[in-house]
Enzyme design. Structure first.
Site: not given
Ligand code: DNO
Length: 347
Positions: A198, A236, A263, A308-309, A322
């Protein structure tokens, strides 16, 4: 593309029953949360996650994360032994049918933000980062409240840990990463697992701690440390995208075959080393999400993807980044991008 969703286990308020109702959902991204970093994961705990997923019609192919103990990163005397434990976890996950392991090599802190619930114009709130605010905080005075940070450290432990890195330059961290990869990648290869590092979030050094998984050039260096299909990247977009010079469509296309996991999320850069997390679509932020997915598809990407977020919307409250709603909207958008782009390419 296989669409996945992060699930924090039994205590996650976003249950598997909810996750399975997101259209086209293939599987979960999860981990064993009952032991500290550096311990062997019991086969029983691993299989429990898998069975729970399968009982809800979901696969468990991706682990995020198997955390890398600090001692491996700073190269302490037990690094070799701890890497043996890491290898054992790779073998066990392979036995359970896991195909991809996401991990990071960030010293001390995982992802960092200065604000957890930054109010946005439409009433949503989301994570935000402002370097000036972060640097004004003293990590040793418990002034930091960080989403991805292991808060189980006491102040003394944290101080000791930060001291350990005083003598660790970026080059030394690279050397320790290389030693680690040379030991784990052959094990991952023989267990049919892709390791997916990551990127550092944000992608620059902070509090004097080195960070190296930050730019296209450094990703290339990482891939060349061990030239194996099992030595891969988690693309990401929100992490790498905080640096405007990271051309994400270019990076996605160039490394597509070495990206087992992506991500996909957007951020809005609001200044130098300053950004907010925003909704997934291109129009909401600074990143060309369409261009990124197109590059992945054109580059031959055949991996796992997760929204993702997410922002907190519709009154939702929960684990920062999340929640359910905005990540589910992100999943729907990602489905649309892939379907349109793949059909255009005649796939
Ligand atoms: C944040 C996540 C990270 C990630 C780790 C991987 O939301 O993307 O915490 O899981 O850095 O090791």
């Amino acid at each position: 593309m296989k669409l996945t969703f992060r699930w924090y286990g039994q205590n996650d308020p976003i249950t598997l029953e909810k996750i399975r109702q997101i259209p086209n959902m293939y599987g979960i991204v999860s981990a064993v949360y009952d032991v500290p970093a550096g311990s062997v994961w019991s086969m029983e705990s691993i299989m429990r996650v898998k069975t729970q997923a399968l009982n809800n019609g979901l696969e468990f192919d991706v682990v995020e994360s198997v955390p890398v103990p600090e001692e491996i990163k700073y190269g302490g005397p037990n690094a070799k032994e701890l890497t043996d434990v890491y290898c054992e976890n790779i073998r066990r996950l392979g036995k359970a049918g896991v195909k991809c392991i996401c991990y990071n090599f960030m010293p001390v802190f995982d992802w960092l933000r200065s604000e957890l619930a930054h109010k946005q114009a439409d009433g949503a709130n989301a994570l935000a980062y402002d370097e000036k605010t972060v640097l004004a905080m003293d990590p040793l005075k418990s002034e930091l409240s960080l989403p991805g940070w292991d808060e189980s450290y006491t102040r003394e432990q944290l101080g000791g840990l930060i001291m350990k890195y005083k003598s660790i330059s970026e080059e030394k961290l690279w050397a320790n990463l290389e030693t680690f990869l040379k030991q784990i990648i052959p094990v991952a290869e023989s267990n049919d697992i892709s390791m997916a590092i990551h990127p550092d979030d944000p992608p620059w050094g902070i509090f004097g701690l080195p960070r190296i998984i930050t730019t296209e050039r450094n990703l290339e260096r990482l891939l060349n440390l061990v030239d194996s299909p099992s030595n891969g990247i988690t693309l990401c977009t929100g992490s790498l995208g905080a640096l405007p010079e990271n051309d994400l469509p270019k990076i996605a296309k160039r490394f597509a075959k070495r990206i087992p996991f992506a991500h996909l999320r957007n951020i809005l850069r609001t200044g130098n080393r300053q950004f907010q997390e925003v909704a997934h679509p291109t129009s909401c932020g600074s990143l060309d999400m369409y261009g990124i997915v197109k590059s992945l598809v054109e580059g031959g990407f055949d991996g796992y993807v997760r929204p993702d977020h997410g922002r907190m919307i519709w009154g939702e409250d929960g684990r920062y980044g999340y929640g359910l709603y905005d990540r589910a909207l992100g999943a729907a958008y990602i489905n649309g991008l892939f379907e349109a782009i793949e059909k255009d390419m005649g796939e």
